[in-house]
Design a protein around this motif. Structure first.
Motif, PDB file in Angstrom:
ATOM      1  N   MET A   1       0.831  -1.171   0.000  1.00 58.67           N
ATOM      2  CA  MET A   1       0.000   0.000   0.000  1.00 58.67           C
ATOM      3  C   MET A   1       0.878   1.238   0.000  1.00 58.67           C
ATOM      4  N   LYS A   2       0.325   2.341  -0.433  1.00 58.45           N
ATOM      5  CA  LYS A   2       1.068   3.600  -0.459  1.00 58.45           C
ATOM      6  C   LYS A   2       0.574   4.491   0.677  1.00 58.45           C
ATOM      7  N   ILE A   3       1.520   5.013   1.463  1.00 57.84           N
ATOM      8  CA  ILE A   3       1.194   5.956   2.512  1.00 57.84           C
ATOM      9  C   ILE A   3       2.147   7.140   2.418  1.00 57.84           C
ATOM     10  N   ASN A   4       1.747   8.240   2.998  1.00 55.55           N
ATOM     11  CA  ASN A   4       2.569   9.435   3.027  1.00 55.55           C
ATOM     12  C   ASN A   4       3.308   9.448   4.352  1.00 55.55           C
ATOM     13  N   VAL A   5       4.644   9.427   4.311  1.00 53.61           N
ATOM     14  CA  VAL A   5       5.473   9.417   5.520  1.00 53.61           C
ATOM     15  C   VAL A   5       6.259  10.722   5.578  1.00 53.61           C
ATOM     16  N   ASN A   6       5.910  11.565   6.526  1.00 55.35           N
ATOM     17  CA  ASN A   6       6.574  12.864   6.683  1.00 55.35           C
ATOM     18  C   ASN A   6       6.651  13.629   5.362  1.00 55.35           C
ATOM     19  N   GLY A   7       5.573  13.549   4.589  1.00 60.01           N
ATOM     20  CA  GLY A   7       5.506  14.298   3.340  1.00 60.01           C
ATOM     21  C   GLY A   7       6.003  13.560   2.117  1.00 60.01           C
ATOM     22  N   ASP A   8       6.538  12.346   2.282  1.00 61.43           N
ATOM     23  CA  ASP A   8       7.043  11.566   1.151  1.00 61.43           C
ATOM     24  C   ASP A   8       6.174  10.338   0.933  1.00 61.43           C
ATOM     25  N   LEU A   9       5.789  10.075  -0.309  1.00 67.70           N
ATOM     26  CA  LEU A   9       5.004   8.894  -0.634  1.00 67.70           C
ATOM     27  C   LEU A   9       5.891   7.656  -0.543  1.00 67.70           C
ATOM     28  N   ARG A  10       5.467   6.676   0.241  1.00 68.03           N
ATOM     29  CA  ARG A  10       6.237   5.440   0.426  1.00 68.03           C
ATOM     30  C   ARG A  10       5.340   4.234   0.191  1.00 68.03           C
ATOM     31  N   GLU A  11       5.922   3.170  -0.323  1.00 71.54           N
ATOM     32  CA  GLU A  11       5.232   1.901  -0.528  1.00 71.54           C
ATOM     33  C   GLU A  11       5.622   0.977   0.616  1.00 71.54           C
ATOM     34  N   ILE A  12       4.623   0.435   1.332  1.00 66.47           N
ATOM     35  CA  ILE A  12       4.898  -0.498   2.422  1.00 66.47           C
ATOM     36  C   ILE A  12       4.021  -1.732   2.275  1.00 66.47           C
ATOM     37  N   THR A  13       4.410  -2.810   2.950  1.00 64.33           N
ATOM     38  CA  THR A  13       3.610  -4.032   2.931  1.00 64.33           C
ATOM     39  C   THR A  13       3.002  -4.334   4.290  1.00 64.33           C
ATOM     40  N   SER A  14       3.459  -3.659   5.325  1.00 55.98           N
ATOM     41  CA  SER A  14       3.012  -3.930   6.690  1.00 55.98           C
ATOM     42  C   SER A  14       1.580  -3.456   6.910  1.00 55.98           C
ATOM     43  N   PRO A  15       0.773  -4.264   7.605  1.00 53.92           N
ATOM     44  CA  PRO A  15      -0.625  -3.907   7.811  1.00 53.92           C
ATOM     45  C   PRO A  15      -0.880  -2.987   9.001  1.00 53.92           C
ATOM     46  N   ASN A  16       0.082  -2.884   9.923  1.00 61.35           N
ATOM     47  CA  ASN A  16      -0.144  -2.053  11.097  1.00 61.35           C
ATOM     48  C   ASN A  16       1.036  -1.115  11.333  1.00 61.35           C
ATOM     49  N   LEU A  17       0.828  -0.134  12.203  1.00 57.54           N
ATOM     50  CA  LEU A  17       1.826   0.900  12.420  1.00 57.54           C
ATOM     51  C   LEU A  17       3.125   0.350  12.991  1.00 57.54           C
ATOM     52  N   ALA A  18       3.054  -0.551  13.955  1.00 56.19           N
ATOM     53  CA  ALA A  18       4.273  -1.099  14.570  1.00 56.19           C
ATOM     54  C   ALA A  18       5.149  -1.783  13.525  1.00 56.19           C
ATOM     55  N   ASP A  19       4.554  -2.619  12.690  1.00 58.03           N
ATOM     56  CA  ASP A  19       5.319  -3.314  11.654  1.00 58.03           C
ATOM     57  C   ASP A  19       5.816  -2.356  10.578  1.00 58.03           C
ATOM     58  N   ALA A  20       5.010  -1.349  10.267  1.00 57.91           N
ATOM     59  CA  ALA A  20       5.427  -0.359   9.273  1.00 57.91           C
ATOM     60  C   ALA A  20       6.656   0.408   9.742  1.00 57.91           C
ATOM     61  N   LEU A  21       6.710   0.751  11.021  1.00 59.33           N
ATOM     62  CA  LEU A  21       7.873   1.460  11.550  1.00 59.33           C
ATOM     63  C   LEU A  21       9.139   0.614  11.427  1.00 59.33           C
ATOM     64  N   ILE A  22       9.023  -0.677  11.669  1.00 63.53           N
ATOM     65  CA  ILE A  22      10.171  -1.579  11.489  1.00 63.53           C
ATOM     66  C   ILE A  22      10.564  -1.615  10.019  1.00 63.53           C
ATOM     67  N   ALA A  46       0.754  -1.451  17.568  1.00 66.78           N
ATOM     68  CA  ALA A  46       0.499  -2.788  17.008  1.00 66.78           C
ATOM     69  C   ALA A  46      -0.969  -2.965  16.639  1.00 66.78           C
ATOM     70  N   ASN A  47      -1.852  -2.207  17.287  1.00 65.02           N
ATOM     71  CA  ASN A  47      -3.293  -2.313  17.018  1.00 65.02           C
ATOM     72  C   ASN A  47      -3.799  -1.244  16.062  1.00 65.02           C
TER      73      ASN A  47
END
Length: 65
Positions: A1-22, A46-47
């Motif tokens: 999925m694509k999310i905006n991280v501190n103003g930059d578009l990033r592609e991530i696969t993690s479903p939750n915030l804790a995993d996305a940060l890793i 994690a939730n």
């Protein structure tokens, strides 16, 4: 999925915030997080599910005098 991280578009696969940060390289860093302008404490990461186009802000504490 694509999310905006501190103003930059990033592609991530993690479903939750804790995993996305890793995935984004923050691991165990002492940071503050907000999703769509809502503060998310470390105990709830994690939730906290992420969806496409979410806006994630990651702030690191600063030291100085």
């Amino acid at each position: 999925m694509k999310i905006n991280v501190n103003g930059d578009l990033r592609e991530i696969t993690s479903p939750n915030l804790a995993d996305a940060l890793i995935e984004l390289g923050y691991g165990d860093a002492k940071i503050a997080t907000a999703v769509n302008e809502n503060f998310v404490p470390a105990t709830l990461r994690a939730n906290t599910e992420l969806v496409n186009n979410d806006r994630l802000e990651i702030l690191a504490p600063m030291q100085g005098g």
